[in-house]
Scaffold this motif. Structure first.
Motif, PDB file in Angstrom:
ATOM      1  N   THR A   1       0.834  -1.201   0.000  1.00 13.64           N
ATOM      2  CA  THR A   1       0.000   0.000   0.000  1.00 13.64           C
ATOM      3  C   THR A   1       0.869   1.251   0.000  1.00 13.64           C
ATOM      4  OG1 THR A   1      -1.835   1.091   1.116  1.00 13.64           O
ATOM      5  CG2 THR A   1      -0.166   0.130   2.524  1.00 13.64           C
ATOM      6  N   HIS A   2       0.225   2.388  -0.152  1.00  9.66           N
ATOM      7  CA  HIS A   2       0.916   3.677  -0.083  1.00  9.66           C
ATOM      8  C   HIS A   2       1.042   4.076   1.382  1.00  9.66           C
ATOM      9  CE1 HIS A   2       2.228   7.618  -1.257  1.00  9.66           C
ATOM     10  NE2 HIS A   2       1.266   8.165  -0.530  1.00  9.66           N
ATOM     11  N   LEU A   3       2.238   4.465   1.798  1.00  9.64           N
ATOM     12  CA  LEU A   3       2.452   4.811   3.206  1.00  9.64           C
ATOM     13  C   LEU A   3       1.883   6.173   3.573  1.00  9.64           C
ATOM     14  CD1 LEU A   3       6.114   3.539   3.703  1.00  9.64           C
ATOM     15  CD2 LEU A   3       3.973   2.368   4.255  1.00  9.64           C
ATOM     16  N   GLY A   4       1.829   7.082   2.624  1.00  7.68           N
ATOM     17  CA  GLY A   4       1.239   8.392   2.893  1.00  7.68           C
ATOM     18  C   GLY A   4       2.214   9.431   3.416  1.00  7.68           C
ATOM     19  N   VAL A   5       3.210   9.003   4.146  1.00  6.50           N
ATOM     20  CA  VAL A   5       4.216   9.919   4.701  1.00  6.50           C
ATOM     21  C   VAL A   5       5.591   9.269   4.570  1.00  6.50           C
ATOM     22  CG1 VAL A   5       2.650  11.070   6.335  1.00  6.50           C
ATOM     23  CG2 VAL A   5       3.906   9.047   7.050  1.00  6.50           C
ATOM     24  N   SER A   6       6.621  10.039   4.875  1.00  6.25           N
ATOM     25  CA  SER A   6       7.986   9.525   4.760  1.00  6.25           C
ATOM     26  C   SER A   6       8.302   8.521   5.864  1.00  6.25           C
ATOM     27  CB  SER A   6       8.979  10.686   4.833  1.00  6.25           C
ATOM     28  OG  SER A   6       8.986  11.232   6.144  1.00  6.25           O
ATOM     29  N   VAL A   7       9.325   7.735   5.641  1.00 16.30           N
ATOM     30  CA  VAL A   7       9.794   6.779   6.646  1.00 16.30           C
ATOM     31  C   VAL A   7      10.250   7.539   7.890  1.00 16.30           C
ATOM     32  CG1 VAL A   7      11.515   5.004   7.154  1.00 16.30           C
ATOM     33  CG2 VAL A   7      10.431   5.089   4.908  1.00 16.30           C
ATOM     34  N   LYS A   8      10.880   8.676   7.674  1.00 13.64           N
ATOM     35  CA  LYS A   8      11.335   9.506   8.790  1.00 13.64           C
ATOM     36  C   LYS A   8      10.150   9.943   9.652  1.00 13.64           C
ATOM     37  CE  LYS A   8      14.204  13.559   9.618  1.00 13.64           C
ATOM     38  NZ  LYS A   8      14.988  14.622   8.963  1.00 13.64           N
ATOM     39  N   GLN A   9       9.043  10.327   9.023  1.00  7.01           N
ATOM     40  CA  GLN A   9       7.847  10.727   9.764  1.00  7.01           C
ATOM     41  C   GLN A   9       7.242   9.545  10.511  1.00  7.01           C
ATOM     42  OE1 GLN A   9       6.551  13.923  10.101  1.00  7.01           O
ATOM     43  NE2 GLN A   9       5.345  12.929  11.688  1.00  7.01           N
ATOM     44  N   ILE A  10       7.232   8.383   9.886  1.00  4.72           N
ATOM     45  CA  ILE A  10       6.702   7.189  10.551  1.00  4.72           C
ATOM     46  C   ILE A  10       7.539   6.880  11.790  1.00  4.72           C
ATOM     47  CG2 ILE A  10       6.362   4.693  10.330  1.00  4.72           C
ATOM     48  CD1 ILE A  10       5.622   5.220   7.379  1.00  4.72           C
ATOM     49  N   TRP A  11       8.868   6.975  11.669  1.00  7.89           N
ATOM     50  CA  TRP A  11       9.748   6.719  12.806  1.00  7.89           C
ATOM     51  C   TRP A  11       9.474   7.711  13.938  1.00  7.89           C
ATOM     52  CZ3 TRP A  11      12.295   3.289  15.267  1.00  7.89           C
ATOM     53  CH2 TRP A  11      13.261   3.633  16.204  1.00  7.89           C
ATOM     54  N   TYR A  12       9.325   8.991  13.592  1.00 11.23           N
ATOM     55  CA  TYR A  12       9.045  10.009  14.602  1.00 11.23           C
ATOM     56  C   TYR A  12       7.701   9.710  15.285  1.00 11.23           C
ATOM     57  CZ  TYR A  12       7.877  14.411  16.769  1.00 11.23           C
ATOM     58  OH  TYR A  12       7.508  15.360  17.680  1.00 11.23           O
ATOM     59  N   ASP A  13       6.674   9.434  14.496  1.00 11.33           N
ATOM     60  CA  ASP A  13       5.346   9.144  15.046  1.00 11.33           C
ATOM     61  C   ASP A  13       5.356   7.877  15.888  1.00 11.33           C
ATOM     62  OD1 ASP A  13       4.426  11.381  13.739  1.00 11.33           O
ATOM     63  OD2 ASP A  13       3.478  10.266  12.107  1.00 11.33           O
ATOM     64  N   LEU A  14       6.139   6.911  15.469  1.00 11.58           N
ATOM     65  CA  LEU A  14       6.247   5.649  16.193  1.00 11.58           C
ATOM     66  C   LEU A  14       6.753   5.877  17.615  1.00 11.58           C
ATOM     67  CD1 LEU A  14       6.085   2.518  15.645  1.00 11.58           C
ATOM     68  CD2 LEU A  14       8.533   2.649  15.275  1.00 11.58           C
ATOM     69  N   ARG A  15       7.744   6.740  17.738  1.00 15.22           N
ATOM     70  CA  ARG A  15       8.305   7.026  19.068  1.00 15.22           C
ATOM     71  C   ARG A  15       7.323   7.762  19.955  1.00 15.22           C
ATOM     72  NH1 ARG A  15      13.756  10.029  17.980  1.00 15.22           N
ATOM     73  NH2 ARG A  15      12.189  11.409  17.139  1.00 15.22           N
ATOM     74  N   GLU A  16       6.396   8.495  19.346  1.00 12.69           N
ATOM     75  CA  GLU A  16       5.452   9.306  20.107  1.00 12.69           C
ATOM     76  C   GLU A  16       4.100   8.640  20.356  1.00 12.69           C
ATOM     77  OE1 GLU A  16       6.306  12.258  21.445  1.00 12.69           O
ATOM     78  OE2 GLU A  16       8.289  11.861  20.634  1.00 12.69           O
ATOM     79  N   CYS A  17       3.720   7.666  19.525  1.00 12.40           N
ATOM     80  CA  CYS A  17       2.344   7.158  19.554  1.00 12.40           C
ATOM     81  C   CYS A  17       2.005   6.337  20.786  1.00 12.40           C
ATOM     82  CB  CYS A  17       2.036   6.375  18.286  1.00 12.40           C
ATOM     83  SG  CYS A  17       2.722   4.719  18.264  1.00 12.40           S
ATOM     84  N   ASP A  18       2.856   5.454  21.158  1.00 13.81           N
ATOM     85  CA  ASP A  18       2.546   4.547  22.268  1.00 13.81           C
ATOM     86  C   ASP A  18       3.816   4.350  23.089  1.00 13.81           C
ATOM     87  OD1 ASP A  18       1.814   2.534  23.996  1.00 13.81           O
ATOM     88  OD2 ASP A  18       0.687   1.418  22.489  1.00 13.81           O
ATOM     89  N   LYS A  19       4.029   5.249  24.030  1.00 14.71           N
ATOM     90  CA  LYS A  19       5.270   5.231  24.813  1.00 14.71           C
ATOM     91  C   LYS A  19       5.467   3.900  25.535  1.00 14.71           C
ATOM     92  CE  LYS A  19       6.819   9.503  24.360  1.00 14.71           C
ATOM     93  NZ  LYS A  19       8.097   9.842  23.831  1.00 14.71           N
ATOM     94  N   THR A  20       4.388   3.301  26.004  1.00 14.29           N
ATOM     95  CA  THR A  20       4.498   2.041  26.734  1.00 14.29           C
ATOM     96  C   THR A  20       5.082   0.956  25.844  1.00 14.29           C
ATOM     97  OG1 THR A  20       2.529   2.651  27.994  1.00 14.29           O
ATOM     98  CG2 THR A  20       3.227   0.366  28.116  1.00 14.29           C
ATOM     99  N   CYS A  21       4.535   0.807  24.651  1.00 18.28           N
ATOM    100  CA  CYS A  21       5.043  -0.213  23.723  1.00 18.28           C
ATOM    101  C   CYS A  21       6.430   0.147  23.230  1.00 18.28           C
ATOM    102  CB  CYS A  21       4.103  -0.381  22.535  1.00 18.28           C
ATOM    103  SG  CYS A  21       2.597  -1.268  22.961  1.00 18.28           S
ATOM    104  N   PHE A  22       6.647   1.419  22.912  1.00 17.19           N
ATOM    105  CA  PHE A  22       7.959   1.804  22.387  1.00 17.19           C
ATOM    106  C   PHE A  22       9.036   1.598  23.440  1.00 17.19           C
ATOM    107  CE2 PHE A  22      11.359   4.510  20.839  1.00 17.19           C
ATOM    108  CZ  PHE A  22      11.412   4.098  19.514  1.00 17.19           C
TER     109      PHE A  22
END
Length: 91
Positions: A34-55
């Motif tokens: 599928t189309h990711l919609g945003v850059s890999v860099k943005q996904i990495w940044y969002d990943l660190r912020e989205c769920d602190k417990t899991c991250f």
């Protein structure tokens, strides 16, 4: 900036990747589906912020807990695609 670490092998005199980063493997898989919609860099940044417990469970990029990486990456991709869709439907 996202970089894959490499180590110098003195015997072969070549750079070799240091381990496998599941995050980038999953991104490659999802980019083919599928189309990711945003850059890999943005996904990495969002990943660190989205769920602190899991991250916090991942702790390092070398973590090999594929199911945890998969859940987090999919969550971020879905959130970004939903935001894009909402913006498109507003116009």
């Amino acid at each position: 900036m996202l970089r894959i670490n490499q180590v110098w092998n003195e015997i072969t005199e070549n750079w070799q990747p240091r381990g496998t980063w599941l995050f980038l493997e999953l991104i490659d898989e999802y980019e083919q589906e599928t189309h990711l919609g945003v850059s890999v860099k943005q996904i990495w940044y969002d990943l660190r912020e989205c769920d602190k417990t899991c991250f916090d469970k991942i702790k390092e990029w070398t973590c090999m807990m594929r199911d945890l990486w998969k859940r987090l990456v999919l969550q971020v991709i879905n959130e970004n695609l939903n935001m894009i869709l909402k913006d498109c439907l507003r116009f």
